[in-house]
Design an enzyme around this catalytic site. Structure first.
Site, PDB file in Angstrom:
ATOM      1  N   GLU A 259      17.140   3.460   5.376  1.00 21.08           N
ATOM      2  CA  GLU A 259      18.012   3.849   4.249  1.00 21.08           C
ATOM      3  C   GLU A 259      18.774   5.125   4.377  1.00 21.08           C
ATOM      4  O   GLU A 259      18.366   6.054   4.930  1.00 21.08           O
ATOM      5  CB  GLU A 259      17.101   3.818   2.707  1.00 21.08           C
ATOM      6  CG  GLU A 259      16.173   2.817   2.653  1.00 21.08           C
ATOM      7  CD  GLU A 259      15.305   2.767   1.245  1.00 21.08           C
ATOM      8  OE1 GLU A 259      16.015   2.283   0.414  1.00 21.08           O
ATOM      9  OE2 GLU A 259      14.465   3.300   1.320  1.00 21.08           O
ATOM     10  N   HIS A 283       6.564  -4.071   1.098  1.00 19.56           N
ATOM     11  CA  HIS A 283       7.859  -4.564   1.610  1.00 19.56           C
ATOM     12  C   HIS A 283       7.522  -4.908   2.915  1.00 19.56           C
ATOM     13  O   HIS A 283       7.904  -6.086   3.594  1.00 19.56           O
ATOM     14  CB  HIS A 283       9.206  -3.680   1.290  1.00 19.56           C
ATOM     15  CG  HIS A 283       9.290  -3.601  -0.312  1.00 19.56           C
ATOM     16  ND1 HIS A 283       9.126  -4.037  -1.006  1.00 19.56           N
ATOM     17  CD2 HIS A 283       9.803  -2.368  -0.679  1.00 19.56           C
ATOM     18  CE1 HIS A 283       9.422  -3.653  -2.337  1.00 19.56           C
ATOM     19  NE2 HIS A 283       9.909  -2.617  -1.877  1.00 19.56           N
TER      20      HIS A 283
HETATM   21  C1  BG6 Z   1      11.648  -0.130  -3.630  1.00 22.23           C
HETATM   22  C2  BG6 Z   1      11.318   1.576  -3.393  1.00 22.23           C
HETATM   23  O1  BG6 Z   1      10.706  -0.737  -4.041  1.00 22.23           O
HETATM   24  O2  BG6 Z   1      12.456  -0.506  -2.625  1.00 22.23           O
HETATM   25  C3  BG6 Z   1      12.500   2.408  -2.832  1.00 22.23           C
HETATM   26  O3  BG6 Z   1      10.686   1.979  -4.525  1.00 22.23           O
HETATM   27  C4  BG6 Z   1      13.275   1.442  -1.821  1.00 22.23           C
HETATM   28  O4  BG6 Z   1      12.216   3.271  -2.290  1.00 22.23           O
HETATM   29  C5  BG6 Z   1      13.762   0.252  -2.201  1.00 22.23           C
HETATM   30  O5  BG6 Z   1      14.769   2.282  -1.860  1.00 22.23           O
HETATM   31  C6  BG6 Z   1      14.254  -0.665  -1.005  1.00 22.23           C
HETATM   32  O6  BG6 Z   1      14.863  -1.814  -1.562  1.00 22.23           O
HETATM   33  P1  BG6 Z   1      16.268  -2.224  -0.834  1.00 22.23           P
HETATM   34  O7  BG6 Z   1      16.191  -3.919  -1.389  1.00 22.23           O
HETATM   35  O8  BG6 Z   1      17.360  -1.569  -1.389  1.00 22.23           O
HETATM   36  O9  BG6 Z   1      15.924  -2.428   0.578  1.00 22.23           O
END
Ligand code: BG6
Length: 532
Positions: A259, A283
């Protein structure tokens, strides 16, 4: 990656003899009660997802949305805030909902189904108000007693809300004479589901005192992403991949969620959580289970979940020596100065919480024994990139020994999940010319080249699945506990060690120790973190 030629975007592509798109199964009439109506999740994701569902006619006509929040406001002002929020998405690249206009007719249909209730969710009074609102929804919108309770509040409230729902008899389901449910009650539990093995077990036990397992929908928004769901289709609808999807042909797997954002306004949450708890048991393991599961006997939810649960159960618990962590220091991200984690709001100036983690996971079964799965995720990295990369075992060199070819690169199959969605395959070809010389090239499939892009915030499928009662994309109690079991020794070791968390520069690709970890394993290397 060396020697890769740029690809041309196809001018126009046609789906090859595929049947037309099927309509989603109509969802049951129902009311949805959102706890945390004033929160970010509701405004930025849940309501936009409901708007998309009503726009695409996937939401039942007989629907009501009841928002429960702390602040004093009227239904009218809640409606108008949500409308402003939706309008705010127009033309904003990178926003949760990418749209160039709002379909006002669709919004009005949704807006007419909204009710706001103010109250304290730890007190019984609000539950009597919810009970009355559900009766009203049944009368005005024909929701037939079906209700979803969506826990969009901080995790410390999950137990009390479910307990109070139970006491108010709102989670009771009734059966008709044939034993079929005459109406249903379902509860959606947001992340984080516990913050350790112990707390996840406690939470499960607590929820299961009031609810049956099939009433609980433990949500992981990664599983709502189309590209994540399509991993199963890719693996099991093609004769090509499964025969080589095992330890005989695969050298290792890399799963990355990089990220560019930092912790933003979530310092308080993050200080108690860190990258490992925030991303890995949920995730990252969700992605891993899609890659590693055995083929289900059918696409029935129970069959799919059992196959995934087997992966979790076969994962060895990991120790701290299989993990590298880091915390972002100041730097430049995408050309802009980026603050150090310790300078973020609500973060302790000497915090040792990790914002990056890389780990090696092993799955002890016949398909995967000896194939490492490397996982990494971090904030304030150089690019946003979520991908699963499968590295195949290298071809034997013998055939090329008397040629100028001095090395062969392995084949990579890369499933790109974000920001760009697609699948690519890297393989070797002969460079044109008189010499036997090789170059690595890429065959690239991009979703955008083949399918019209629909506005989607990632919660549409998940909410629709709750309405149809399909649990395939939700975590079962045992899956969540197994996931925590795998990471718990690391969490314990970090507490016992009290060691400082190493820093990495914002805008870099994370700590160098993560590269060393892979290099120690047969000289492997991470794939570059890049935008495509
Ligand atoms: C969330 C986390 O569940 O998922 C965050 O708490 C993270 O910290 C986010 O940034 C990432 O999700 P995506 O869909 O933006 O990859």
């Amino acid at each position: 990656m060396p020697n890769i030629q740029p690809i041309q975007k196809p001018q126009s592509v046609q789906i090859i003899a595929s049947p037309p798109r099927r309509q989603a199964k109509p969802a049951d009439p129902c009311a949805m009660v959102i706890f945390g109506a004033g929160g970010d999740l509701t405004k930025r994701l849940l309501v936009p997802a409901l708007y998309n569902l009503i726009r695409t006619k996937a939401l039942p006509e007989n629907f009501a949305l009841i928002g429960v929040g702390q602040s004093a406001r009227t239904t009218e002002s809640w409606r108008s805030d949500l409308h402003d929020m939706l309008k705010g998405f127009i033309g904003k690249t990178g926003a949760e909902l990418g749209v160039d206009h709002i379909d006002e007719a669709a919004w009005s249909r949704l807006a007419s189904k909204l009710t706001y209730l103010q109250g304290d969710i730890t007190k019984p009074e609000i539950y009597s108000m919810i009970a009355a609102a559900l009766v009203d929804a049944e009368r005005r919108h024909g929701t037939r007693g079906n209700a979803i309770f969506y826990l969009g509040v901080a995790d410390q409230f999950f137990e009390i809300v479910v307990e109070e729902l139970g006491k108010a008899r709102l989670t009771r389901q009734d059966k008709d004479q044939d034993g079929k449910l005459s109406y249903w009650r379902r509860v959606v539990v947001e992340k984080p589901f516990g913050n350790s093995l112990h707390s996840a077990r406690d939470l499960n036990a607590h929820l299961l005192r009031t609810l049956r397992e099939e009433q609980i929908f433990r949500i992981d928004h990664y599983l709502g992403k189309d590209t994540v769901q399509s991993i199963m289709a890719m693996r099991f609808a093609n004769g090509l991949f499964e025969p080589i999807w095992n330890r005989d042909r695969i050298d290792h797997v890399q799963i990355t969620a990089a990220e560019t954002v930092g912790v933003e306004k979530r310092g308080k949450f993050y200080e108690a959580t860190g990258a490992l708890r925030d991303m890995v048991p949920s995730h990252m393991f969700a992605l891993l289970s899609m890659v590693a599961m055995e083929p289900p006997t059918c696409f029935d939810a129970a069959a799919i979940r059992s196959r995934k649960a087997e992966v979790f159960a076969a994962m060895r618990a990991i120790g701290p020596e299989q993990v590298v962590r880091g915390q972002y220091a100041a730097g430049m991200v995408l050309g802009k100065p980026a603050a150090a984690y310790r300078d973020e709001p609500n973060v302790a100036p000497r915090s040792d919480v990790e914002t990056y983690v890389a780990l090696r996971v092993e799955i002890d079964n016949w398909r995967w024994a000896g194939v490492p799965f490397y996982i990494r995720t971090g904030k304030h990295l150089s690019h946003r990139m979520t991908e699963i990369a499968i590295c195949f075992k290298q071809a034997p060199y013998a055939a090329f020994q008397d040629t100028p070819v001095d090395s062969l690169r392995p084949n990579w199959l890369v499933l790109r999940i974000a920001p760009d969605q697609g699948i690519s395959l890297q393989f070797e070809v002969k460079r044109p010319g008189p010499v036997m010389d090789l170059a690595a090239v890429k065959m690239d499939f991009r979703y955008d080249d083949w399918f019209a892009k629909e506005p989607n915030v990632g919660y549409e499928t998940l909410i629709h699945d709750v309405m149809t009662g399909s649990t395939a994309l939700f975590m079962r109690a045992d899956m969540v506990e197994q996931a925590w079991r795998v990471v718990q020794p690391v969490l314990d070791a970090w507490v016992a060690e009290k060691a400082a968390c190493p820093l990495y520069e914002s805008g870099s690709n994370g700590p160098g120790a993560a590269d060393e970890m892979l290099a120690r394993d047969a000289g492997r290397k991470w794939r570059p973190v890049s935008s495509s």
